[in-house]
Write an enzyme that holds these catalytic residues in place. Sequence first.
Site, PDB file in Angstrom:
ATOM      1  N   CYS A  29       0.787  -1.195   0.325  1.00 28.07           N
ATOM      2  CA  CYS A  29       0.356   0.214  -0.343  1.00 28.07           C
ATOM      3  C   CYS A  29       1.147   1.108   0.196  1.00 28.07           C
ATOM      4  O   CYS A  29       1.777   0.762   0.944  1.00 28.07           O
ATOM      5  CB  CYS A  29      -1.389   0.131   1.188  1.00 28.07           C
ATOM      6  SG  CYS A  29      -2.069  -1.859   1.243  1.00 28.07           S
ATOM      7  N   GLY A  55      -0.793   0.766  -4.465  1.00 32.28           N
ATOM      8  CA  GLY A  55      -1.966   0.366  -4.823  1.00 32.28           C
ATOM      9  C   GLY A  55      -3.058   0.315  -5.377  1.00 32.28           C
ATOM     10  O   GLY A  55      -3.297   1.619  -5.664  1.00 32.28           O
ATOM     11  N   ASN A 130       0.844   0.678   5.789  1.00 33.48           N
ATOM     12  CA  ASN A 130       1.927  -0.299   5.113  1.00 33.48           C
ATOM     13  C   ASN A 130       2.608  -1.365   5.162  1.00 33.48           C
ATOM     14  O   ASN A 130       2.589  -0.924   6.027  1.00 33.48           O
ATOM     15  CB  ASN A 130       2.373   1.272   3.611  1.00 33.48           C
ATOM     16  CG  ASN A 130       3.389  -0.259   3.106  1.00 33.48           C
ATOM     17  OD1 ASN A 130       2.535  -1.566   2.338  1.00 33.48           O
ATOM     18  ND2 ASN A 130       4.459   0.375   2.640  1.00 33.48           N
ATOM     19  N   GLY A 131       2.305  -2.640   4.830  1.00 26.15           N
ATOM     20  CA  GLY A 131       2.300  -3.352   5.798  1.00 26.15           C
ATOM     21  C   GLY A 131       1.730  -4.942   6.392  1.00 26.15           C
ATOM     22  O   GLY A 131       0.455  -4.707   5.830  1.00 26.15           O
ATOM     23  N   TYR A 270      11.440  -3.306  -7.659  1.00 23.19           N
ATOM     24  CA  TYR A 270       9.797  -3.673  -8.203  1.00 23.19           C
ATOM     25  C   TYR A 270       9.284  -2.510  -7.813  1.00 23.19           C
ATOM     26  O   TYR A 270       8.702  -1.478  -8.670  1.00 23.19           O
ATOM     27  CB  TYR A 270       9.302  -4.861  -8.222  1.00 23.19           C
ATOM     28  CG  TYR A 270       8.254  -5.165  -8.440  1.00 23.19           C
ATOM     29  CD1 TYR A 270       7.611  -4.857 -10.021  1.00 23.19           C
ATOM     30  CD2 TYR A 270       6.942  -4.753  -8.194  1.00 23.19           C
ATOM     31  CE1 TYR A 270       6.336  -5.171 -10.769  1.00 23.19           C
ATOM     32  CE2 TYR A 270       5.754  -4.676  -8.509  1.00 23.19           C
ATOM     33  CZ  TYR A 270       5.510  -5.545 -10.015  1.00 23.19           C
ATOM     34  OH  TYR A 270       3.943  -5.344 -10.709  1.00 23.19           O
TER      35      TYR A 270
END
Length: 499
Positions: A29, A55, A130-131, A270
């Site tokens: 995210c 996201g 996020n995570g 990436y």
Amino acid sequence: MNFQVPMTLEKQRKKLKKKFRIKPIREECGVFGVHNFLDASTLTALGLHALQHRGQEGCGIVSFDGKNFHSEKRHGLVGDNFTNKEILKKLPGNFAIGHNRYSTTGEDSLRNIQPFFADIYGGGISVAHNGNFTNAIKLREKLVKEGSIFRTTSDTEIIVQLIAKSKRTKITDKIIDTLFQVQGGYALIIMSNKQLIGARDPLGIRPLVLGKIKNSYVLASETCALDIVGAKFIREIENGEVVVIENDSLKSIMPFTKKKSRPCVFEYIYFSRPDSFLQGKCAYDYRKNFGYELAKESDNIGEIVVPVPDSGVPAAIGYSQYKKISFELGLIRNHYVGRTFIEPKQNIRSFGVKLKLSSNKSSIKNKSVILIDDSLVRGTTCSKIVRMLYDGGAKEIHVRIACPPIKFPDFYGIDMPSKKELLAANKNLNEMREYIQADSLKFLSLEGLYKAVCGQSRNKVYPQLTDHYFTGEYPVELVDQIKDDKVTQLSLLSSKSDN
């Protein structure tokens, strides 16, 4: 007031993705927050737009106008939702946080879209995360036994519940108390009625950066989100650091025992946008280095270098420059896939890939092609691309992957397949080559990866990057029960409804 927009096109896109099994590794995210800036929600929408690559399932913004919190959440893309002035008018105030979502835990539901908001003792708070927490299920079961009521199936709601139950008085102390109970990889932005608070996990697995626009501080997942709003990059939030922003001042707290940083290596490979900076260097340059190291490890073979767009482009440039072989756009990407298209009535072979890519026959015909991509996960998409290039007239296809073989799943916030779905976990190099139907296949070595990122071999870097995808060495304990190499989903809710 929240409402659900019609999802006809989005559902059609998801149906086709499932049908044709186009399943790349999906990003984590993206989070963004700004403190004490005029029209903060508009700035947040811009920041989320820059983080859209992290996201695409849903997006949300919570603002605070000095008296009240305001929340708007939507399925789909930022540009389809928060460019609407009428929606932004519903988000007044000089304080705001936002979130781009893809689900790593929890169902795809409007209630799971962040930021989450709750009224707790001492005032309202909003959380963007996020995570993943590796002990989320254990914590959730404990909280439910103690009487907590959960509305979502996301592990992020655990943060809200733990903050609410903390016996500490100050909101900052409540948050720190909560962070000592969770484990995993995370970056958090939390907004109270006075403060904007950012926190990063003790190993710095998930990214978080600090910027400033005029006198106002900004927190974001990546530096590209600072660039789009005109904020000056100050620094990365340190691993294990909690920053508290109030009245245009910033206080740094280091509550944990100091550890050396172990950022996720896939941010370099990436996830981060190519123009974002990591450890003082542009992600694009790291990826060119991957291609450079891959070329050094590869035989002199092939006539042209062709990237899989867009993820394979920087590595292909590095490979081409080292080998002094012509770089060609042998694959053309359709940037409008998934938005407005008509589903065909018959099942066309490789249709899912052809929605995204087509071969550039004039550049590949009768050529020995070196095909470069950033990673190889299941191999289904790669095999279809190889077939497409052969159909386009390529004489030979030599696949080169700019990272080591992915053999282990992730539990820190990345939608990585289970081990039984990972090609490299179940096949040797020759079997993988046969599966994708290429003339040859080679991966960047782990040593080459470390040389590209750190400038030296892995055994000289301590601690290493978070590289469990290739090594199986997980830096944070996996507390939750694992079945079939997947963490059990956080679902104590039986309903699939968004009500």
